[in-house]
Design an enzyme around this catalytic site. Structure first.
Site, PDB file in Angstrom:
ATOM      1  N   ALA A  47      14.300 -21.721 -24.824  1.00 18.52           N
ATOM      2  CA  ALA A  47      13.322 -22.752 -25.155  1.00 18.52           C
ATOM      3  C   ALA A  47      12.021 -22.553 -24.389  1.00 18.52           C
ATOM      4  O   ALA A  47      10.931 -22.725 -24.945  1.00 18.52           O
ATOM      5  CB  ALA A  47      13.904 -24.138 -24.858  1.00 18.52           C
ATOM      6  N   ASP A  66      28.390 -29.388 -12.268  1.00 15.52           N
ATOM      7  CA  ASP A  66      28.945 -30.521 -11.528  1.00 15.52           C
ATOM      8  C   ASP A  66      28.327 -31.864 -11.890  1.00 15.52           C
ATOM      9  O   ASP A  66      28.856 -32.905 -11.508  1.00 15.52           O
ATOM     10  CB  ASP A  66      28.778 -30.301 -10.016  1.00 15.52           C
ATOM     11  CG  ASP A  66      29.692 -29.217  -9.476  1.00 15.52           C
ATOM     12  OD1 ASP A  66      30.557 -28.737 -10.239  1.00 15.52           O
ATOM     13  OD2 ASP A  66      29.538 -28.838  -8.298  1.00 15.52           O
ATOM     14  N   ARG A  89      53.778 -29.090  -9.366  1.00 15.36           N
ATOM     15  CA  ARG A  89      53.057 -27.819  -9.293  1.00 15.36           C
ATOM     16  C   ARG A  89      51.553 -28.087  -9.209  1.00 15.36           C
ATOM     17  O   ARG A  89      51.046 -29.051  -9.774  1.00 15.36           O
ATOM     18  CB  ARG A  89      53.339 -26.955 -10.527  1.00 15.36           C
ATOM     19  CG  ARG A  89      54.786 -26.516 -10.665  1.00 15.36           C
ATOM     20  CD  ARG A  89      55.136 -25.445  -9.635  1.00 15.36           C
ATOM     21  NE  ARG A  89      56.494 -24.954  -9.822  1.00 15.36           N
ATOM     22  CZ  ARG A  89      57.578 -25.482  -9.250  1.00 15.36           C
ATOM     23  NH1 ARG A  89      57.442 -26.570  -8.476  1.00 15.36           N
ATOM     24  NH2 ARG A  89      58.766 -24.950  -9.455  1.00 15.36           N
ATOM     25  N   GLY A 148      24.293 -21.639  -8.899  1.00 13.27           N
ATOM     26  CA  GLY A 148      25.455 -21.320  -9.727  1.00 13.27           C
ATOM     27  C   GLY A 148      25.079 -21.273 -11.197  1.00 13.27           C
ATOM     28  O   GLY A 148      24.258 -22.060 -11.660  1.00 13.27           O
ATOM     29  N   ARG A 183      21.839 -15.537  -4.531  1.00 11.63           N
ATOM     30  CA  ARG A 183      21.342 -16.242  -3.350  1.00 11.63           C
ATOM     31  C   ARG A 183      20.193 -15.438  -2.746  1.00 11.63           C
ATOM     32  O   ARG A 183      20.148 -14.218  -2.852  1.00 11.63           O
ATOM     33  CB  ARG A 183      22.457 -16.421  -2.327  1.00 11.63           C
ATOM     34  CG  ARG A 183      23.614 -17.275  -2.832  1.00 11.63           C
ATOM     35  CD  ARG A 183      24.626 -17.551  -1.736  1.00 11.63           C
ATOM     36  NE  ARG A 183      25.765 -18.297  -2.233  1.00 11.63           N
ATOM     37  CZ  ARG A 183      25.786 -19.614  -2.395  1.00 11.63           C
ATOM     38  NH1 ARG A 183      24.718 -20.329  -2.093  1.00 11.63           N
ATOM     39  NH2 ARG A 183      26.859 -20.228  -2.849  1.00 11.63           N
ATOM     40  N   SER A 184      19.284 -16.126  -2.072  1.00  9.79           N
ATOM     41  CA  SER A 184      18.137 -15.442  -1.491  1.00  9.79           C
ATOM     42  C   SER A 184      17.833 -15.990  -0.098  1.00  9.79           C
ATOM     43  O   SER A 184      16.971 -16.866   0.061  1.00  9.79           O
ATOM     44  CB  SER A 184      16.904 -15.585  -2.396  1.00  9.79           C
ATOM     45  OG  SER A 184      15.810 -14.887  -1.863  1.00  9.79           O
ATOM     46  N   GLY A 214      33.724 -29.753  -8.428  1.00 14.85           N
ATOM     47  CA  GLY A 214      32.997 -30.960  -8.023  1.00 14.85           C
ATOM     48  C   GLY A 214      33.155 -31.189  -6.535  1.00 14.85           C
ATOM     49  O   GLY A 214      34.013 -31.954  -6.114  1.00 14.85           O
ATOM     50  N   ARG A 215      32.313 -30.509  -5.734  1.00 18.11           N
ATOM     51  CA  ARG A 215      32.418 -30.656  -4.281  1.00 18.11           C
ATOM     52  C   ARG A 215      31.930 -32.025  -3.817  1.00 18.11           C
ATOM     53  O   ARG A 215      32.575 -32.695  -3.024  1.00 18.11           O
ATOM     54  CB  ARG A 215      31.606 -29.562  -3.577  1.00 18.11           C
ATOM     55  CG  ARG A 215      32.222 -28.191  -3.641  1.00 18.11           C
ATOM     56  CD  ARG A 215      31.577 -27.237  -2.651  1.00 18.11           C
ATOM     57  NE  ARG A 215      30.137 -27.143  -2.817  1.00 18.11           N
ATOM     58  CZ  ARG A 215      29.544 -26.307  -3.664  1.00 18.11           C
ATOM     59  NH1 ARG A 215      30.268 -25.506  -4.412  1.00 18.11           N
ATOM     60  NH2 ARG A 215      28.227 -26.263  -3.745  1.00 18.11           N
ATOM     61  N   THR A 224      23.567 -27.239 -13.731  1.00 22.48           N
ATOM     62  CA  THR A 224      24.739 -27.156 -12.856  1.00 22.48           C
ATOM     63  C   THR A 224      25.892 -27.884 -13.527  1.00 22.48           C
ATOM     64  O   THR A 224      25.706 -28.993 -14.051  1.00 22.48           O
ATOM     65  CB  THR A 224      24.487 -27.784 -11.467  1.00 22.48           C
ATOM     66  OG1 THR A 224      25.728 -27.990 -10.787  1.00 22.48           O
ATOM     67  CG2 THR A 224      23.767 -29.112 -11.563  1.00 22.48           C
ATOM     68  N   GLY A 233      19.955 -26.126  -9.442  1.00 22.30           N
ATOM     69  CA  GLY A 233      20.338 -27.386  -8.819  1.00 22.30           C
ATOM     70  C   GLY A 233      19.376 -27.823  -7.732  1.00 22.30           C
ATOM     71  O   GLY A 233      18.240 -27.341  -7.643  1.00 22.30           O
ATOM     72  N   ASP A 234      19.828 -28.731  -6.866  1.00 24.19           N
ATOM     73  CA  ASP A 234      18.966 -29.289  -5.823  1.00 24.19           C
ATOM     74  C   ASP A 234      18.387 -28.217  -4.903  1.00 24.19           C
ATOM     75  O   ASP A 234      17.214 -28.289  -4.517  1.00 24.19           O
ATOM     76  CB  ASP A 234      19.739 -30.313  -4.990  1.00 24.19           C
ATOM     77  CG  ASP A 234      19.839 -31.669  -5.670  1.00 24.19           C
ATOM     78  OD1 ASP A 234      19.067 -31.906  -6.614  1.00 24.19           O
ATOM     79  OD2 ASP A 234      20.681 -32.482  -5.251  1.00 24.19           O
ATOM     80  N   ARG A 244      57.778 -32.225 -15.215  1.00 24.67           N
ATOM     81  CA  ARG A 244      57.084 -31.985 -13.960  1.00 24.67           C
ATOM     82  C   ARG A 244      55.877 -32.894 -13.781  1.00 24.67           C
ATOM     83  O   ARG A 244      55.384 -33.508 -14.722  1.00 24.67           O
ATOM     84  CB  ARG A 244      56.561 -30.542 -13.906  1.00 24.67           C
ATOM     85  CG  ARG A 244      57.597 -29.494 -13.598  1.00 24.67           C
ATOM     86  CD  ARG A 244      56.938 -28.130 -13.653  1.00 24.67           C
ATOM     87  NE  ARG A 244      57.887 -27.049 -13.383  1.00 24.67           N
ATOM     88  CZ  ARG A 244      57.681 -25.784 -13.723  1.00 24.67           C
ATOM     89  NH1 ARG A 244      56.564 -25.435 -14.355  1.00 24.67           N
ATOM     90  NH2 ARG A 244      58.583 -24.866 -13.439  1.00 24.67           N
ATOM     91  N   ASP A 303      25.696 -33.109 -10.595  1.00 26.83           N
ATOM     92  CA  ASP A 303      25.460 -33.697  -9.271  1.00 26.83           C
ATOM     93  C   ASP A 303      23.982 -33.787  -8.894  1.00 26.83           C
ATOM     94  O   ASP A 303      23.646 -33.878  -7.713  1.00 26.83           O
ATOM     95  CB  ASP A 303      26.222 -32.910  -8.200  1.00 26.83           C
ATOM     96  CG  ASP A 303      25.805 -31.445  -8.129  1.00 26.83           C
ATOM     97  OD1 ASP A 303      25.019 -30.990  -8.986  1.00 26.83           O
ATOM     98  OD2 ASP A 303      26.276 -30.745  -7.209  1.00 26.83           O
TER      99      ASP A 303
END
Length: 321
Positions: free
Chosen positions: A23, A128, A245, A12, A73-74, A171-172, A126, A103-104, A163, A130
């Site tokens: 850099a 997130d 909502r 992502g 993606r690959s 954040g999965r 990333t 990411g990982d 409301r 994470d």
């Protein structure tokens, strides 16, 4: 020592990736190292979608969101044959080191490519936050500030209508965005995947108690890893009578000009990645620990467990009254 390196972004996109690319390119060129930019992640290595970079290739990209190298993606690279093909292509181009920003999943690809004889260095990018081995990932600060600004706007209408607004942030597997944004906007409750919750005790009862003290509008911040907000919205309205909502912020959190922190951290990490390749290092990931830039073996980094900031979560709960 690497004589020719490549840089790619994978997974992502995240604000600040461009600062890391800049850099890497500038640090390498200043050291007399030839640099290739790889478009669309590992796909670019497989398809030969690479170009030689010069000092001006990365001009005026610091303030841009996303990634100027694109990402994709690959599935082919996830095969043994794909990794070997990418390594062979690197050798044909004379590439003897690759900086992988992602990411990982991207780091696993870097580890596999290293195993085929192409030294790789990972840089965590990333939103997130994470990556278990790093206290901070490129894009996290920008994503939080974007979410905070959006929720501040949502609060205006929630206040106008008395409301409750339930807002889902990204954040999965990691609730860091939800936690820190929730504190920043004064959420009545924060739900994250790391902490089991009871909707009645942790949300419904909190809203009812706050209403008794005179509060008339509420914000609930939920990490996407909780599994959706539709059911939460319906239950709140049914059990409290408060008009409720739901809003999913979605990919707006990935975009926008990176903050100062993301630009500086990305620059520090990108520079260190080049230093490691210059030193003849490989299969390393550059991370932040206690505000210092350090590096670990990729396999060691991938085996680490993410530590959720339980103390900060408890603080958020106590000051939400």
């Amino acid at each position: 020592m690497a004589k020719t390196i490549a840089v790619l972004t994978s997974g992502g996109d995240a604000p600040g990736m461009n600062a890391a690319v800049r850099a890497v390119a500038r640090a390498a060129l200043s050291k007399g190292i030839k640099v290739y930019g790889v478009r669309r992640g590992y796909n670019g290595l497989l398809n030969g979608d690479v170009f030689e970079m010069n000092l001006r290739s990365v001009s005026d990209i610091l303030s841009k969101g996303g990634t100027v190298l694109y990402t994709a993606r690959s599935p082919e690279f996830n095969t043994k044959e794909g990794v070997k093909k990418a390594a062979d292509n690197c050798r044909k181009l004379g590439i003897d080191g690759v900086v992988v920003i992602g990411g990982d999943g991207s780091f696993r690809g870097a580890r596999d490519l290293t195993g085929e004889g192409i030294p790789c260095i990972g840089v965590p990018g990333t939103i997130d936050n994470d990556i278990s081995s790093s206290d901070y990932t490129i894009g996290f600060d920008t994503a939080m500030n974007t979410a905070m600004e959006m929720i501040d706007k949502i609060r205006d209408t929630a206040q106008s209508h008395d409301r409750c607004s339930v807002v889902e942030v990204m954040g999965r597997r990691c609730g860091d965005i939800a936690l820190e944004v929730g504190i920043a906007i004064g959420a009545s409750a924060i739900l994250v995947p790391e902490v089991p919750y009871d909707l009645k005790k942790d949300v419904i009862d909190v809203l009812l108690k706050n209403r008794e003290t005179g509060k008339k509008h509420f914000i609930i911040v939920v990490a996407e890893g909780i599994g959706g907000i539709d059911g939460i919205v319906k239950e709140i309205e049914a059990q409290t009578g408060i008009e409720t909502r739901g809003t999913v912020l979605g990919h707006v959190q990935r975009g926008g000009s990176p903050t100062l922190r993301d630009r500086v951290v990305a620059s520090r990490m990108g520079y260190r990645a080049v230093e490691l390749l210059e030193e003849g290092q490989s299969n390393r990931v550059v991370v932040m620990k206690d505000n210092h830039i350090v590096d670990y073996d990729i396999s060691e980094a991938l085996a680490m467990k993410k530590q959720f900031n339980t103390k900060l979560f408890n603080i958020a709960h106590e000051i939400s009254i």
